[in-house]
Enzyme design. Sequence first.
Site, PDB file in Angstrom:
ATOM      1  N   GLU A  25       0.286  -0.775   0.096  1.00 55.46           N
ATOM      2  CA  GLU A  25      -0.206  -0.131   0.126  1.00 55.46           C
ATOM      3  C   GLU A  25       0.590   1.196  -0.802  1.00 55.46           C
ATOM      4  OE1 GLU A  25      -2.670  -0.265  -1.042  1.00 55.46           O
ATOM      5  OE2 GLU A  25      -4.220  -0.428   0.200  1.00 55.46           O
TER       6      GLU A  25
ATOM      7  N   THR B 204      -5.264   9.574  -4.777  1.00 54.31           N
ATOM      8  CA  THR B 204      -5.500   9.294  -3.630  1.00 54.31           C
ATOM      9  C   THR B 204      -4.874  10.968  -2.468  1.00 54.31           C
ATOM     10  OG1 THR B 204      -5.672   6.629  -3.701  1.00 54.31           O
ATOM     11  CG2 THR B 204      -5.177   7.676  -2.117  1.00 54.31           C
TER      12      THR B 204
END
Lengths: 310, 310
Positions: free
Chosen positions: B129, B182
Amino acid sequence: MPDSVLVHSPATLSNLGCGFDVFGLALAAPYDAVRIRRTAEPGVRIQHLDPYGLPTEPTRNVAGVALLALLREVPEEIGFDVEITKGIMPGSGVGSSAASAAGAVVGANALLGNRFSKMQLVDFAMAGEVVASGARHADNIAPAIFGGFTIVRAVEPALDILALPAPPLWVAVVHPQIEVKTSDSRKVLPANVPLGLAVRQWANVAGLVAGFLTADYELIGRSMDDYIVEPARLPLIPGLAEARKRALAAGAIGGGISGSGPSIFMLNQTEATAQAVGEALGSVFAELGIAFHIYVGPVATEGARVICES
Amino acid sequence: MPDSVLVHSPATLSNLGCGFDVFGLALAAPYDAVRIRRTAEPGVRIQHLDPYGLPTEPTRNVAGVALLALLREVPEEIGFDVEITKGIMPGSGVGSSAASAAGAVVGANALLGNRFSKMQLVDFAMAGEVVASGARHADNIAPAIFGGFTIVRAVEPALDILALPAPPLWVAVVHPQIEVKTSDSRKVLPANVPLGLAVRQWANVAGLVAGFLTADYELIGRSMDDYIVEPARLPLIPGLAEARKRALAAGAIGGGISGSGPSIFMLNQTEATAQAVGEALGSVFAELGIAFHIYVGPVATEGARVICES
């Protein structure tokens, strides 16, 4: 329908660490005793059979204000005579005002054939909290009415209270005889909090609810940490850090400031642990030369309730 | 032990409205397919059998980085050949990168006799991630590994993930073909939040956990409201307010932005409602002239899992 009832209304913990203004828990003891009698004479008359010198004028007494709020929803011309014996010391931080207000409306409701729902009773009793603290909050009222573990999900636009079963728990509370005014303990709170800290706090809130609902005592313990409110209030309560340390060493699951203090609560799995933790809490204040009371008892599954009628 | 396994790794919702960076939910579809083979040659080799042009260099690929993190804990001299077929479009906001990373480590673990715990697998996959979003977060990884409803109670100092059963729920997701990075969606977040708003948010967090654990669909619905993150991200996702309105009118329990968007999810009690809600969501973007995909499926009780071995 009875003409007169005696109600016992429990002390309550609010916040439970991470859940400021949201979580509540009812205790089996101490409690306020509220005797209430229906009268043909309208209005509310209050007597206090305790040494605390609280105002008895109905508009300045938490139980009086709560009953006046209830009476506004009663079409009959009636009134109430009320005798309150406070078992919960005012200013202790374990829901003393909430107990008197909750006990009064639960008693009045019994004298009126229980026509009001518990949610309505919370609403009436919250009017009393405004007199005590200046704010319309339900975090002590909710467990005082519903018992067990409560979540005040919303106050506005509509009250939303979740009453959930708590797993068997024993609570040790130390009430050091220092004064912490609710208004002072509100003043030290930050107006804003860093988003990252708020996220850590609501992660603990999530963990605490999951811990209660799955009876996971370790999860309850590690989820109680309060990153926002307790750090701000720490200077108001001498001995808090040491009390927590000794309580955890004595076997407590976890704990923190009860409401806005000065009481400190610790949750425990057994009565024996709770007794030992109570002694550990007391030892800190004994060393500090601060007088204190200790309460040890189980979580109450019921809130304020009628003990006898006549 | 098999030499090669095929893993299906699910799309996931993170945040679930009020629970920014904390809540996650696994979906039965879409999913990534990860085929992984143990090799005598050390290191990781990645192929993508999909059209998304993702980097295949292991140190720049989320599955690659996750596997390299896992291999650091493996004393044997081995490596992995990996073929990934992404069913989850990158950048959709339903845990695309988490699915690839989770699928890879679950597969590798099967090839190593399942020596690692799920918590360790989450830890490895979180390394992936960091490549995708720059942050070590677990809110999509946790449901991708554990399935069901997950709470990331803490990432530091130690990972603490609670995997809880979810009541039967059908999810409708619309993925409008707009790009929301993001990093951009993090930039619009406030650095600080008013304490009063944070309290309302964690009251909803408490309500949502209670709703999931008591299968109270109405409580789940009214607890999802997000007072902090969604208002900040609303301008990034055209059609969001209207999509929610039509979805609720079509019978959805509630919903919001999936992760950092642009996907929007809605929870539903039945498949039929979820289908109708999916159409309602799509109608908004059809009218806006924005291409979109709709996914409708149940919550997955399992996370990434081996489908076959050879």
